[in-house]
Design an enzyme around this catalytic site. Structure first.
Site, mmCIF file in Angstrom:
data_model
loop_
_atom_site.group_PDB
_atom_site.id
_atom_site.type_symbol
_atom_site.label_atom_id
_atom_site.label_comp_id
_atom_site.label_asym_id
_atom_site.label_seq_id
_atom_site.Cartn_x
_atom_site.Cartn_y
_atom_site.Cartn_z
ATOM 1 N N CYS A 162 -28.041 26.460 -108.644
ATOM 2 C CA CYS A 162 -28.944 25.340 -108.415
ATOM 3 C C CYS A 162 -30.186 25.508 -109.294
ATOM 4 C CB CYS A 162 -29.346 25.282 -106.942
ATOM 5 S SG CYS A 162 -30.425 23.875 -106.561
ATOM 6 N N ASP A 217 -33.160 25.059 -108.458
ATOM 7 C CA ASP A 217 -34.300 25.479 -107.627
ATOM 8 C C ASP A 217 -35.017 26.696 -108.234
ATOM 9 O OD1 ASP A 217 -35.773 26.815 -105.387
ATOM 10 O OD2 ASP A 217 -34.878 25.196 -104.213
ATOM 11 N N ARG A 225 -36.620 28.981 -106.936
ATOM 12 C CA ARG A 225 -36.645 30.211 -106.126
ATOM 13 C C ARG A 225 -35.359 31.016 -106.194
ATOM 14 N NH1 ARG A 225 -38.132 26.798 -100.926
ATOM 15 N NH2 ARG A 225 -36.646 25.477 -102.044
ATOM 16 N N HIS A 275 -27.307 28.055 -102.448
ATOM 17 C CA HIS A 275 -28.357 28.751 -101.699
ATOM 18 C C HIS A 275 -28.726 27.986 -100.433
ATOM 19 C CE1 HIS A 275 -31.917 26.192 -102.776
ATOM 20 N NE2 HIS A 275 -31.090 25.821 -103.726
ATOM 21 N N CYS A 308 -31.150 24.486 -99.609
ATOM 22 C CA CYS A 308 -31.048 23.698 -100.848
ATOM 23 C C CYS A 308 -31.546 22.264 -100.617
ATOM 24 C CB CYS A 308 -29.604 23.693 -101.334
ATOM 25 S SG CYS A 308 -29.403 22.820 -102.909
HETATM 26 CO CO CO Z 1 -30.806 23.898 -104.379
#
Ligand code: CO
Length: 215
Positions: free
Chosen positions: A43, A45, A47, A99, A102
């Site tokens: 992803c 993202d 993090r 994750h 998400c």
């Molecule tokens: Co995500």
């Protein structure tokens, strides 16, 4: 406040200097070519950065990231990445790394309109529809969300298997190991959901890591 961009550039210069110091031939070797062993689909993202989380070095992972780690048969970007990874770089492993928490999966679950991205999230809405009865049985909202994140990884692995690149590789006698992972940014740890490579690395998960906090 100090500019973040300034910090990034400072860190980059520091990092390059340290690498060069530790191994004077480090960058020369990288410039010769890459031979990563795995393609990782994760992803976008901020993090969940795979290289940071896995402690990977440059040259080890071929990475594709998008919102909610979707493998879509109409996504030329991903299919090109996969073809190059499988056919040219001859990677042996494909990891789908979702994750918990998400945002993409959550948005698809909540069925709110976000604009252009709604078209992308249709991929996740399809996953929800296909697994509606399993999800409906989970009464706790957080647990349902977590399970959907896991199901999404499992479905994306199935999508991988239906790509022409995967089929052609198998037809040609190649062995591609597929791995489904979910990263938890509340602990920093990866949970293995599925693997084509059993019995090879499980002992790692059963052993305490070497860690200053534990010694
Ligand atoms: Co995500």
């Amino acid at each position: 406040m100090e500019s973040l961009i300034k910090k990034f550039l400072q860190q980059n210069r520091h990092w390059a200097c340290e690498k060069q110091h530790d191994d004077p031939a480090y960058f020369e070797k990288l410039a010769e070519g890459q031979k990563p062993v795995a393609l990782l689909v994760g992803c976008s993202d901020s993090r969940v950065s795979p290289s940071l989380v896995l402690g990977g070095d440059l040259g080890e992972l071929f990475i594709h990231r998008n919102i909610a780690n979707v493998i879509s048969h109409s996504d030329l970007n991903f299919l090109s990445v996969m073809q190059y990874a499988v056919e040219v770089l001859e990677i042996q492993h494909i990891i789908v790394k979702g994750h918990y928490g998400c945002g993409g999966v959550k948005a698809a679950m909540q069925d709110e309109a976000y604009g252009l991205i709604d078209n992308w999230l249709v991929n996740i809405k399809d996953v929800i529809e296909q697994h509606q009865s399993e999800l409906d049985q989970i009464l706790d909202g957080q647990e349902r969300f977590n399970r959907l994140v896991e199901i999404n990884v499992e479905v994306q692995i199935e999508n991988l298997k239906h790509t022409s690149v995967y089929r052609n590789a198998i037809k040609a006698g190649r062995k591609l190991y597929l791995h489904g992972w979910v990263y938890d940014f509340s602990t920093g740890l990866i949970k293995v959901l599925k693997t084509d490579e059993p019995g090879v690395w499980e002992d790692v998960l059963a052993t305490e890591p070497e860690c200053t906090a534990l010694s």
